[in-house]
Design an enzyme around this catalytic site. Sequence first.
Site, mmCIF file in Angstrom:
data_model
loop_
_atom_site.group_PDB
_atom_site.id
_atom_site.type_symbol
_atom_site.label_atom_id
_atom_site.label_comp_id
_atom_site.label_asym_id
_atom_site.label_seq_id
_atom_site.Cartn_x
_atom_site.Cartn_y
_atom_site.Cartn_z
ATOM 1 N N HIS A 55 0.831 -1.304 0.085
ATOM 2 C CA HIS A 55 0.004 0.108 -0.042
ATOM 3 C C HIS A 55 0.898 1.399 -0.122
ATOM 4 C CE1 HIS A 55 -3.711 -2.144 0.852
ATOM 5 N NE2 HIS A 55 -3.068 -2.911 1.492
ATOM 6 N N ASN A 128 -10.182 -3.196 2.251
ATOM 7 C CA ASN A 128 -9.969 -3.120 0.717
ATOM 8 C C ASN A 128 -11.071 -2.628 0.048
ATOM 9 O OD1 ASN A 128 -7.122 -3.631 0.625
ATOM 10 N ND2 ASN A 128 -7.577 -5.753 1.022
ATOM 11 N N TYR A 338 0.442 -4.546 11.499
ATOM 12 C CA TYR A 338 0.387 -3.168 10.914
ATOM 13 C C TYR A 338 0.975 -2.196 12.213
ATOM 14 C CZ TYR A 338 -2.605 -3.678 7.100
ATOM 15 O OH TYR A 338 -2.998 -3.994 5.658
#
Length: 482
Positions: A55, A128, A338
């Site tokens: 990303h 997404n 993350y």
Amino acid sequence: MSQTKTLTTASGAPVADNQNSRSAGPRGPLLLDDFHLIEKLAHFNRENIPERRVHAKGSGAYGTFTVSRDITEYTSAKLFEAIGKKTPTFLRFSTVGGERGSADTERDPRGFALKFYTEEGNWDIVGNNTPVFFIRDPLKFPDFIHTQKRLPQSNLKSAQMMWDFWSHSPEALHQVTILFSDRGIPDGYRHMHGFGSHTYSLINAKGERHWVKWHYKTKQGIKNLAPADAARLAGTDPDYAQRDLFNAIERGEFPKWSVCIQVMTEAQAAAHYENPFDVTKTWSQKEFPLIEVGELELNRNPLNYFAEVEQAAFGPSNMVPGVGLSPDRMLQGRVFAYADAHRYRVGTNHQQLPVNAPLSPVNSYQRDGSMAFGTNGGAAPNYEPNSYGDAPKQAPRYAEPALALSGAADRYDHREDTDYYSHAGALFRLMNDEQKALLINNIAGAMAGVTADVVDRQLQHFYKADPAYGEGIAKALGVSLK
């Protein structure tokens, strides 16, 4: 014939199972003592400096979420406590596989990461533009993303390694079918849906938990790019999606999405014929209809791209009272990965940057680290428990209800569920003839140059989803379907 090498950890220990994470029972959550999973994810997060490993190319904008329906029967989260209540948000769109300078019009899933700045802290839903994903287990995430990046020797993208991985991972077929369909290249970011993709949870004031899927339905209408137009724009305007989003907001044409949920009780989940925490599958909207709960509007552009978009840090570990996670394996892996990526890429104190900082007070015992802002806690204690009445204390009233778990800790083979094909086949049969032809041609074009053994293995998957699916691609490739 050379002897097969044994896969090992970085410290040289043999790896018995590189396909399945350790979990508490076949549907239970993952275990922190799975050192192989942690090593793979932690190393993966540190492979690139300094752009996001995935990303990397993104666009963002600020906005507002407005509640349109009372869902306090499902959640005690304060942002949902009244119809009409507004919560500030920040939304980052992105492509997945490309670098920061890549084109916005590549065939690739689009990230849809949403941050709510609530009065109880920041809440992130990191999803997404597709309701499913390629893999079920985070142990395979570094492997999968490597196939979407570049070959170690030539530094070129490789259709061979991409299709080789997919042909060995039939659970990817549903997402592959979406990716190569007419929705595989959205016309900018305003004209696509968003999804939380994973199963999340909502918890009400009574301590009752419901499993939920989040959907964001574009009010601008779905628009997609034909492959030829996407290729032209990649060469003439690689920042097409970012330009479209920024200029639309500057003109006052604020994009909007209807925010919806699907809801499943814990009892329904326990008796469900499919694993409701499998991110490669969707929930039937006939059985679990969409419930519209609010509207998301983007209405303000960032003033500085680096400060507010490049340094924006999202993670499913950012939760507030009344919302929660689930035993979804991929979601559980992302909870670690993350936040760990942000600590490495942006810094230990990334939450203190303005775009990431909550609007509510922060009272923690975290101190020091690179770029600690403000007074760094001043003279207040940096430990707990302590003897000071004005120091932060835990609040048991915010505890989640217990989640019942069962099963021996082991590496359960997620491929014991061999229904890789029903969802992809159902999606194929929903398409009209034009959409089917486009899908088949897109896949055939993407498989050009792939070795015959990989093509044959992948064609079997397409055929099992629907004979017309496999036969159409075989014909387009000019090969016989064995």
